[in-house]
Design a protein around this motif. Structure first.
Motif, PDB file in Angstrom:
ATOM      1  N   LYS A   1       0.816  -1.229   0.000  1.00  0.00           N
ATOM      2  CA  LYS A   1       0.000   0.000   0.000  1.00  0.00           C
ATOM      3  C   LYS A   1       0.839   1.265   0.000  1.00  0.00           C
ATOM      4  N   GLN A   2       2.018   1.162  -0.594  1.00  0.00           N
ATOM      5  CA  GLN A   2       2.823   2.380  -0.688  1.00  0.00           C
ATOM      6  C   GLN A   2       2.326   3.259  -1.830  1.00  0.00           C
ATOM      7  N   VAL A   3       1.622   2.648  -2.758  1.00  0.00           N
ATOM      8  CA  VAL A   3       1.017   3.412  -3.850  1.00  0.00           C
ATOM      9  C   VAL A   3      -0.445   2.998  -3.993  1.00  0.00           C
ATOM     10  N   ASP A   4      -1.229   3.884  -4.572  1.00  0.00           N
ATOM     11  CA  ASP A   4      -2.653   3.570  -4.757  1.00  0.00           C
ATOM     12  C   ASP A   4      -2.907   2.742  -6.007  1.00  0.00           C
ATOM     13  N   GLY A   5      -1.963   2.780  -6.937  1.00  0.00           N
ATOM     14  CA  GLY A   5      -2.171   2.037  -8.172  1.00  0.00           C
ATOM     15  C   GLY A   5      -0.903   1.973  -8.991  1.00  0.00           C
ATOM     16  N   VAL A   6      -0.906   1.094  -9.964  1.00  0.00           N
ATOM     17  CA  VAL A   6       0.276   0.906 -10.804  1.00  0.00           C
ATOM     18  C   VAL A   6      -0.096   1.029 -12.279  1.00  0.00           C
ATOM     19  N   ILE A   7       0.654   1.842 -12.990  1.00  0.00           N
ATOM     20  CA  ILE A   7       0.494   1.935 -14.438  1.00  0.00           C
ATOM     21  C   ILE A   7       1.641   1.172 -15.080  1.00  0.00           C
ATOM     22  N   LEU A   8       1.305   0.141 -15.810  1.00  0.00           N
ATOM     23  CA  LEU A   8       2.329  -0.661 -16.477  1.00  0.00           C
ATOM     24  C   LEU A   8       2.475  -0.200 -17.920  1.00  0.00           C
ATOM     25  N   ALA A   9       3.616   0.375 -18.236  1.00  0.00           N
ATOM     26  CA  ALA A   9       3.850   0.795 -19.620  1.00  0.00           C
ATOM     27  C   ALA A   9       4.779  -0.186 -20.309  1.00  0.00           C
ATOM     28  N   SER A  10       5.206  -1.178 -19.554  1.00  0.00           N
ATOM     29  CA  SER A  10       5.973  -2.264 -20.154  1.00  0.00           C
ATOM     30  C   SER A  10       5.618  -3.520 -19.379  1.00  0.00           C
ATOM     31  N   LEU A  11       5.957  -4.642 -19.929  1.00  0.00           N
ATOM     32  CA  LEU A  11       5.518  -5.903 -19.355  1.00  0.00           C
ATOM     33  C   LEU A  11       6.623  -6.921 -19.581  1.00  0.00           C
ATOM     34  N   GLU A  12       7.158  -7.454 -18.523  1.00  0.00           N
ATOM     35  CA  GLU A  12       8.220  -8.447 -18.661  1.00  0.00           C
ATOM     36  C   GLU A  12       7.716  -9.858 -18.372  1.00  0.00           C
ATOM     37  N   ASN A  13       6.927  -9.961 -17.324  1.00  0.00           N
ATOM     38  CA  ASN A  13       6.435 -11.276 -16.930  1.00  0.00           C
ATOM     39  C   ASN A  13       5.191 -11.683 -17.698  1.00  0.00           C
ATOM     40  N   ASP A  14       4.940 -12.970 -17.691  1.00  0.00           N
ATOM     41  CA  ASP A  14       3.662 -13.451 -18.212  1.00  0.00           C
ATOM     42  C   ASP A  14       2.558 -12.853 -17.361  1.00  0.00           C
ATOM     43  N   TRP A  15       1.423 -12.662 -17.990  1.00  0.00           N
ATOM     44  CA  TRP A  15       0.325 -12.031 -17.272  1.00  0.00           C
ATOM     45  C   TRP A  15      -0.092 -12.835 -16.044  1.00  0.00           C
ATOM     46  N   SER A  16       0.062 -14.121 -16.114  1.00  0.00           N
ATOM     47  CA  SER A  16      -0.331 -14.962 -14.971  1.00  0.00           C
ATOM     48  C   SER A  16       0.456 -14.598 -13.704  1.00  0.00           C
ATOM     49  N   LYS A  17       1.655 -14.043 -13.883  1.00  0.00           N
ATOM     50  CA  LYS A  17       2.461 -13.636 -12.719  1.00  0.00           C
ATOM     51  C   LYS A  17       1.994 -12.294 -12.171  1.00  0.00           C
ATOM     52  N   ILE A  18       1.453 -11.488 -13.062  1.00  0.00           N
ATOM     53  CA  ILE A  18       1.037 -10.135 -12.672  1.00  0.00           C
ATOM     54  C   ILE A  18      -0.359 -10.162 -12.061  1.00  0.00           C
ATOM     55  N   GLU A  19      -1.189 -10.967 -12.642  1.00  0.00           N
ATOM     56  CA  GLU A  19      -2.605 -10.981 -12.342  1.00  0.00           C
ATOM     57  C   GLU A  19      -2.928 -11.022 -10.835  1.00  0.00           C
ATOM     58  N   PRO A  20      -2.226 -11.853 -10.039  1.00  0.00           N
ATOM     59  CA  PRO A  20      -2.539 -11.910  -8.607  1.00  0.00           C
ATOM     60  C   PRO A  20      -2.463 -10.555  -7.913  1.00  0.00           C
ATOM     61  N   PHE A  21      -1.642  -9.675  -8.428  1.00  0.00           N
ATOM     62  CA  PHE A  21      -1.486  -8.371  -7.773  1.00  0.00           C
ATOM     63  C   PHE A  21      -2.705  -7.471  -7.950  1.00  0.00           C
ATOM     64  N   THR A  22      -3.559  -7.825  -8.884  1.00  0.00           N
ATOM     65  CA  THR A  22      -4.741  -6.981  -9.083  1.00  0.00           C
ATOM     66  C   THR A  22      -5.672  -7.014  -7.873  1.00  0.00           C
ATOM     67  N   ASP A  23      -5.476  -8.007  -6.997  1.00  0.00           N
ATOM     68  CA  ASP A  23      -6.275  -8.035  -5.766  1.00  0.00           C
ATOM     69  C   ASP A  23      -5.957  -6.871  -4.842  1.00  0.00           C
ATOM     70  N   TYR A  24      -4.775  -6.309  -4.997  1.00  0.00           N
ATOM     71  CA  TYR A  24      -4.321  -5.327  -4.021  1.00  0.00           C
ATOM     72  C   TYR A  24      -4.512  -3.881  -4.428  1.00  0.00           C
ATOM     73  N   GLY A  25      -4.968  -3.665  -5.644  1.00  0.00           N
ATOM     74  CA  GLY A  25      -5.165  -2.290  -6.086  1.00  0.00           C
ATOM     75  C   GLY A  25      -5.205  -2.249  -7.594  1.00  0.00           C
ATOM     76  N   PRO A  26      -5.617  -1.109  -8.130  1.00  0.00           N
ATOM     77  CA  PRO A  26      -5.780  -1.023  -9.577  1.00  0.00           C
ATOM     78  C   PRO A  26      -4.461  -1.098 -10.338  1.00  0.00           C
ATOM     79  N   ILE A  27      -4.471  -1.908 -11.373  1.00  0.00           N
ATOM     80  CA  ILE A  27      -3.357  -1.971 -12.311  1.00  0.00           C
ATOM     81  C   ILE A  27      -3.918  -1.561 -13.663  1.00  0.00           C
ATOM     82  N   VAL A  28      -3.257  -0.618 -14.309  1.00  0.00           N
ATOM     83  CA  VAL A  28      -3.705  -0.158 -15.618  1.00  0.00           C
ATOM     84  C   VAL A  28      -2.593  -0.399 -16.621  1.00  0.00           C
ATOM     85  N   LEU A  29      -2.936  -0.983 -17.716  1.00  0.00           N
ATOM     86  CA  LEU A  29      -1.954  -1.203 -18.780  1.00  0.00           C
ATOM     87  C   LEU A  29      -1.985  -0.005 -19.721  1.00  0.00           C
ATOM     88  N   CYS A  30      -0.825   0.539 -19.995  1.00  0.00           N
ATOM     89  CA  CYS A  30      -0.778   1.709 -20.858  1.00  0.00           C
ATOM     90  C   CYS A  30       0.371   1.530 -21.837  1.00  0.00           C
TER      91      CYS A  30
END
Lengths: 337, 337
Positions: free
Chosen positions: A114-143
């Motif tokens: 909770k150090q940030v309210d949300g994350v904007i991902l403008a690049s993507l290194e991991n497979d989405w399956s690795k990222i997806e669990p983090f969506t439980d903790y706050g908004p993730i926006v792909l840009c």
DNA sequence: TTGAAAGCGCTAACAG
DNA sequence: CTGTTAGCGCTTTCAA
């Protein structure tokens, strides 16, 4: 460092009332309000961010992930995003993944802690399956970057179209053998551009030459290297599509140094419409990306998600790309596609 | 989102013990430690940043002020600084002042509200008297930009020397009439470079031509404009000192377009040693700045100040600049100064 | 329109 | 080695 308590005491009122004044709540008489304001002023009081964050469960900070800021496309993106965030009273933490999966994952913990309210991902290194669990903790926006099967808002550009119009332009100049150049391997941005590239070739009955494909070109140096690889080819293309203006510039610079004439010996098209495109002779034909609009949209969507507290819905916003014809591809100012 | 309380309950222990394992305190038996770790793992527990910040009175976030990130010098600086901060487990908030005094002042409130532990100023818009009061609220470190009478740590580059060696090099090429070009008006960086420039002229018995001084050049476009202003001069200089590689590149590009030959019609020296210097023909002679070392030092000093909780002491760390001779000034690889 | 009091999640005396 | 307890500074019921 005075606290709300100090202000309350000096004003002869309760903490509650002071808090109300800070937050512009109704139901505070003008007289008391004035007393509070004066007390705050006298003490030079400013509310403590950490305390507010803890109490309100929000930090008003957003993190943005990019590979590195030195890449001019990302510099421009960060510049726009920072302006958009500051205009909305949010702060921006910049996270450079350095193209590393583990760094990306580590930075994602900013959301869990909770150090940030949300994350904007403008690049993507991991497979989405690795990222997806983090969506439980706050908004993730792909840009900019995107992922077909992700249930998050995506602000994207029509890269397929971008690859298509640039290639079609080369074909219209009479080229039948066109080399392909891109940065990154995993990136869907590159994949879509390649799709557009191939589509334009196919429509013209041309074939993709895998020998003239260079998939690891990010900067000026890479462009120079690509030129030499291309020059060494047995069957040389007469035109080259590149995924970045810096790469195009590197190719052109090195080609000229080796006595080639651009575009007659090699037509080159860039991508991004950076300042550098107007620097070389010939000036570089390129594809303009609406980075600023994209950044603003991403920020708006992010803040909306934060406020509604419902994230994890797939929404797609797409912005158009535009071909900018200059001299590195022939310069006959043809009608746009 | 589980809390320390949840972990304690599941582990059948107190919050204190859990806190101890989180913070690697001694005096926790291995057996209990293991139980706690398991409970944390099972719950997917991560400590809440805001709560820690409030309790510990530190956020582990540092703010950096720059005019804008699109300027390649500052892109490079931010890139280095972000790497330095992440290596030290700090986050970096980027603040673009946009050359605005009021924005700078607004961002400084991050320090008062305790949203950041410290501020690194890499640019300076306001008079120091406006900034100085904020030093009461946390460490401020000057990096790149500097101010003679400020009682704060300053990590700086020897700009006077930079201006001097570049100019001396031009003089050694036989130039007796040298134009001067810089960005910014308030900046001490520009002032020191000008001092070095003038010093080199003076030692050679040359004079400063105010008509050939351009003080508002930041980017490629400005460089192009400067070229035309210079070309329109009655008494044209044969060489030009610039404060940025982009400006030098703009000048050179436009000069060539207008049939000038570089360096014979005009010798040009850049500043920063950006990638762009190796792109044009001729390649640009420039001054290399150790940006990465400077960023790392700034971060180290900052963290030291945060930990010691004593700031407000004048300390100066200076890094050297180095002349990189290429072709835009004649290319006769002379011995360095 | 105002205030008392509880509590956000965590750490650090202090006591045992 | 472990737990009890008192806050860090703020906002928000709830009651007056």
């Amino acid at each position: 460092m005075s606290t709300i308590e100090d202000v309350a005491r000096l004003a002869g009122l309760s903490r509650t009332t002071v808090s109300r004044v800070i937050n512009n709540h109704p139901y505070v008489s003008d007289s008391k309000k004035k007393v509070v304001l004066e007390a705050m002023d006298e003490l030079g009081y400013v509310p403590n961010s950490s305390a507010r964050s803890l109490r309100n469960q929000k930090t008003e900070i957003i993190a943005v992930f990019i590979p590195r800021v030195l890449n001019p496309f990302f510099s421009q993106f960060i510049e726009s995003l920072e302006m958009a965030s500051s205009a909305r009273n949010y702060q921006l933490i910049v996270c450079q993944t350095q193209y590393s999966k583990s760094k990306e994952l580590t930075y994602l913990n900013l959301l869990k802690t909770k150090q940030v309210d949300g994350v904007i991902l403008a690049s993507l290194e991991n497979d989405w399956s690795k990222i997806e669990p983090f969506t439980d903790y706050g908004p993730i926006v792909l840009c900019n970057e995107f992922e077909e099967d992700a249930s998050v808002p995506m602000i994207r550009l029509d890269q397929t179209f971008g690859g298509y119009i640039a290639t079609k332009h080369l074909i219209e100049q009479g080229h039948t053998h066109i080399g392909y150049c891109c940065g990154g391997h995993r990136s869907n941005v590159a994949k879509e551009r390649e799709r557009g590239f191939r589509q334009a070739l196919m429509e013209a009955g041309l074939t993709f030459d895998e020998n003239a494909a260079f998939r690891n070109a990010f900067n000026i140096e890479d462009g120079k290297r690509v030129f030499h690889e291309l020059a060494a080819l047995e069957n040389r293309p007469s035109a080259l599509f590149t995924g970045a203006d810096e790469v195009a510039a590197g190719v052109i610079s090195e080609a000229k140094k080796n006595g080639w004439s651009i575009p007659s010996d090699l037509a080159v098209v860039g991508f991004d419409n950076q300042a550098i495109t107007e620097l070389l002779d010939p000036m570089i034909t390129t594809v303009q990306q609406p980075v600023c609009e994209m950044a603003q949209k991403a920020m708006d969507i992010m803040i909306e998600k934060i406020n509604r507290k419902s994230y994890a819905a797939r929404e797609v916003y797409q912005f158009p790309l535009k071909l900018i014809i200059r001299d590195s591809t022939g310069g006959k100012k043809l009608a746009n596609v």
